[in-house]
Design a protein around this motif. Structure first.
Motif: not given
Length: 132
Positions: A94-113
């Protein structure tokens, strides 16, 4: 007097293994009395304590609650790369070209953060917006 959150508890398949992963992400420490195979493990860090509890059922749906991680001494993108190298996976970008936003990841057991921008990046973005 109000209640305080003592730590955030996360159900998992392997408490010690997941605690080791999160200790690296948060630059924290797995409890001295926690060992491989234990049904629970605690991670203490400067920001939050996480308690991992082993449960028999696996994760089947999206988290109803998740952690937002903000890097302290690196950029959001550097942190995303670091955490991916620890074993996380990219779920949504969810990162945007203007530098804002975030990235959604999952840990080694699939829990999103989510990995958000650092405080320095937020200040820089606000400063450039104010002068535009």
């Amino acid at each position: 007097m109000a209640s305080l959150v003592r730590h955030v508890t996360i159900d998992c398949a392997d408490a010690y293994r997941l605690a080791q992963f999160w200790a690296q992400v948060l630059d924290g420490k797995v409890g001295d009395d926690d060992n491989p195979g234990d049904p629970e493990a605690l991670v203490v860090s400067s920001g939050v304590s996480l308690l991992f509890i082993q449960v028999p059922e696996g994760k089947t749906v999206k988290n109803r609650i998740h952690l937002d991680v903000q890097p302290q001494d690196r950029t959001r993108d550097e942190e995303v790369e670091r955490v991916l190298a620890l074993g996380a996976t990219l779920v949504g970008d969810h990162r945007t070209p203007d530098g804002k936003g975030w990235a959604t990841l999952a840990d080694i057991e699939g829990n999103e953060f989510c990995v958000e921008r650092s405080a320095a990046e937020r200040i820089a973005t606000e400063s450039s917006t104010a002068t535009a």
